[in-house]
Write a protein that holds these residues in place. Structure first.
Motif, PDB file in Angstrom:
ATOM      1  N   ASP A  81       0.807  -1.217   0.000  1.00 32.96           N
ATOM      2  CA  ASP A  81       0.000   0.000   0.000  1.00 32.96           C
ATOM      3  C   ASP A  81       0.845   1.274   0.000  1.00 32.96           C
ATOM      4  O   ASP A  81       0.448   2.286  -0.571  1.00 32.96           O
ATOM      5  N   ALA A  82       2.024   1.248   0.606  1.00 31.85           N
ATOM      6  CA  ALA A  82       2.876   2.438   0.677  1.00 31.85           C
ATOM      7  C   ALA A  82       3.435   2.826  -0.687  1.00 31.85           C
ATOM      8  O   ALA A  82       3.999   3.907  -0.838  1.00 31.85           O
ATOM      9  N   PHE A  83       3.264   1.960  -1.681  1.00 34.03           N
ATOM     10  CA  PHE A  83       3.827   2.206  -3.010  1.00 34.03           C
ATOM     11  C   PHE A  83       2.741   2.433  -4.058  1.00 34.03           C
ATOM     12  O   PHE A  83       3.010   2.421  -5.250  1.00 34.03           O
ATOM     13  N   GLY A  84       1.513   2.633  -3.614  1.00 33.78           N
ATOM     14  CA  GLY A  84       0.393   2.773  -4.525  1.00 33.78           C
ATOM     15  C   GLY A  84       0.395   4.067  -5.316  1.00 33.78           C
ATOM     16  O   GLY A  84       1.201   4.963  -5.095  1.00 33.78           O
ATOM     17  N   HIS A  85      -0.551   4.133  -6.222  1.00 28.61           N
ATOM     18  CA  HIS A  85      -0.717   5.294  -7.090  1.00 28.61           C
ATOM     19  C   HIS A  85      -0.968   6.532  -6.256  1.00 28.61           C
ATOM     20  O   HIS A  85      -1.859   6.576  -5.427  1.00 28.61           O
ATOM     21  N   GLY A  86      -0.167   7.544  -6.485  1.00 34.42           N
ATOM     22  CA  GLY A  86      -0.361   8.821  -5.815  1.00 34.42           C
ATOM     23  C   GLY A  86       0.150   8.877  -4.394  1.00 34.42           C
ATOM     24  O   GLY A  86       0.037   9.907  -3.744  1.00 34.42           O
ATOM     25  N   GLU A  87       0.707   7.787  -3.922  1.00 37.74           N
ATOM     26  CA  GLU A  87       1.234   7.788  -2.562  1.00 37.74           C
ATOM     27  C   GLU A  87       2.546   8.561  -2.524  1.00 37.74           C
ATOM     28  O   GLU A  87       3.316   8.539  -3.478  1.00 37.74           O
ATOM     29  N   PRO A  88       2.823   9.218  -1.418  1.00 35.17           N
ATOM     30  CA  PRO A  88       4.121   9.903  -1.312  1.00 35.17           C
ATOM     31  C   PRO A  88       5.246   8.884  -1.241  1.00 35.17           C
ATOM     32  O   PRO A  88       5.024   7.732  -0.866  1.00 35.17           O
ATOM     33  N   ALA A  89       6.416   9.315  -1.615  1.00 42.39           N
ATOM     34  CA  ALA A  89       7.567   8.418  -1.592  1.00 42.39           C
ATOM     35  C   ALA A  89       7.805   7.906  -0.181  1.00 42.39           C
ATOM     36  O   ALA A  89       7.986   8.672   0.746  1.00 42.39           O
ATOM     37  N   ALA A  90       7.762   6.596  -0.039  1.00 46.64           N
ATOM     38  CA  ALA A  90       7.994   5.968   1.259  1.00 46.64           C
ATOM     39  C   ALA A  90       9.418   5.442   1.306  1.00 46.64           C
ATOM     40  O   ALA A  90       9.983   5.057   0.288  1.00 46.64           O
ATOM     41  N   ALA A  91       9.976   5.427   2.498  1.00 43.15           N
ATOM     42  CA  ALA A  91      11.278   4.779   2.668  1.00 43.15           C
ATOM     43  C   ALA A  91      11.072   3.298   2.390  1.00 43.15           C
ATOM     44  O   ALA A  91      10.052   2.727   2.764  1.00 43.15           O
ATOM     45  N   ALA A  92      12.016   2.699   1.714  1.00 43.18           N
ATOM     46  CA  ALA A  92      11.836   1.312   1.327  1.00 43.18           C
ATOM     47  C   ALA A  92      13.115   0.523   1.525  1.00 43.18           C
ATOM     48  O   ALA A  92      14.198   0.970   1.161  1.00 43.18           O
ATOM     49  N   ASP A  93      12.958  -0.654   2.094  1.00 42.39           N
ATOM     50  CA  ASP A  93      14.052  -1.598   2.241  1.00 42.39           C
ATOM     51  C   ASP A  93      14.103  -2.410   0.955  1.00 42.39           C
ATOM     52  O   ASP A  93      13.146  -3.131   0.636  1.00 42.39           O
ATOM     53  N   PHE A  94      15.194  -2.288   0.186  1.00 41.03           N
ATOM     54  CA  PHE A  94      15.251  -2.902  -1.129  1.00 41.03           C
ATOM     55  C   PHE A  94      15.034  -4.404  -1.082  1.00 41.03           C
ATOM     56  O   PHE A  94      14.254  -4.943  -1.874  1.00 41.03           O
ATOM     57  N   GLU A  95      15.706  -5.098  -0.192  1.00 41.60           N
ATOM     58  CA  GLU A  95      15.585  -6.556  -0.176  1.00 41.60           C
ATOM     59  C   GLU A  95      14.149  -6.989   0.094  1.00 41.60           C
ATOM     60  O   GLU A  95      13.656  -7.936  -0.511  1.00 41.60           O
ATOM     61  N   THR A  96      13.450  -6.275   0.956  1.00 45.27           N
ATOM     62  CA  THR A  96      12.061  -6.597   1.266  1.00 45.27           C
ATOM     63  C   THR A  96      11.169  -6.365   0.049  1.00 45.27           C
ATOM     64  O   THR A  96      10.361  -7.229  -0.305  1.00 45.27           O
ATOM     65  N   VAL A  97      11.285  -5.195  -0.589  1.00 45.17           N
ATOM     66  CA  VAL A  97      10.406  -4.926  -1.731  1.00 45.17           C
ATOM     67  C   VAL A  97      10.781  -5.785  -2.937  1.00 45.17           C
ATOM     68  O   VAL A  97       9.904  -6.192  -3.701  1.00 45.17           O
ATOM     69  N   TYR A  98      12.060  -6.085  -3.097  1.00 45.33           N
ATOM     70  CA  TYR A  98      12.466  -6.942  -4.225  1.00 45.33           C
ATOM     71  C   TYR A  98      11.901  -8.349  -4.053  1.00 45.33           C
ATOM     72  O   TYR A  98      11.395  -8.947  -5.014  1.00 45.33           O
TER      73      TYR A  98
END
Length: 177
Positions: A81-98
């Motif tokens: 949900d933190a990466f959805g359309h129109g959402e503000p840039a969220a801090a992201a852990d690359f290994e988790t999102v990958y």
């Protein structure tokens, strides 16, 4: 980014799948190529006003999960949900999102691999975009969306001093037949 144990970052295309599905799979391989060789710290770093590469990967995973899974009534395989359309840039852990992106795309491929020409003319219901655009058009939209973000990743690579991969890698598995 580290290579897998077999030394290959790309997953094999789904043989026999419709060309538009194979092309989405090709753009995913291009995304892997775009992040190859970058440090985790740089993948998670925001350069200027650009989203981090990690956020971009989460955003692409969110789109595929929304289009190919949840819009069809399938359960979400990751909390994106933190990466959805129109959402503000969220801090992201690359290994988790990958890892989430890998789960989403592998799950989506089960359905995508079975699409034939007739299925590409059908609609996924539930949102106005899905009512207006058929599955084939959505596949085209996803490919374009990947390339837009691959361009951003290329700019980030250049700004951080990484070499830029040659434009468009191998077309293996994506050749039109």
């Amino acid at each position: 980014m580290e290579r897998s144990s077999d030394g290959d970052l790309a997953q094999a295309p789904t043989s026999g799948a419709h060309h538009l599905v194979r092309y989405v799979q090709h753009t995913r391989r291009e995304l892997r190529r775009a992040v190859e060789g970058m440090s985790i710290a740089d993948l998670e770093h925001r350069v200027g006003g650009l989203n981090s590469v990690a956020w971009i990967v989460g955003h692409l995973a969110w789109q595929e999960q929304t289009y190919w899974l949840t819009a069809r009534g399938e359960p979400a395989v990751a909390d994106l949900d933190a990466f959805g359309h129109g959402e503000p840039a969220a801090a992201a852990d690359f290994e988790t999102v990958y890892q989430a992106w890998q789960r989403v795309t592998a799950t989506a491929d089960v359905w995508l691999a079975g699409l034939d020409e007739a299925a590409l003319h059908t609609h996924v219901h539930g949102r106005s975009l899905f009512e207006r655009e058929n599955v084939g058009t959505l596949l085209t939209r996803v490919s374009g969306h990947y390339y837009l973000h691959i361009g951003q990743i290329t700019a980030i690579r250049k700004l951080l001093g990484y070499p830029v991969p040659p434009f468009v890698g191998s077309q293996a598995g994506a050749m039109y037949d």
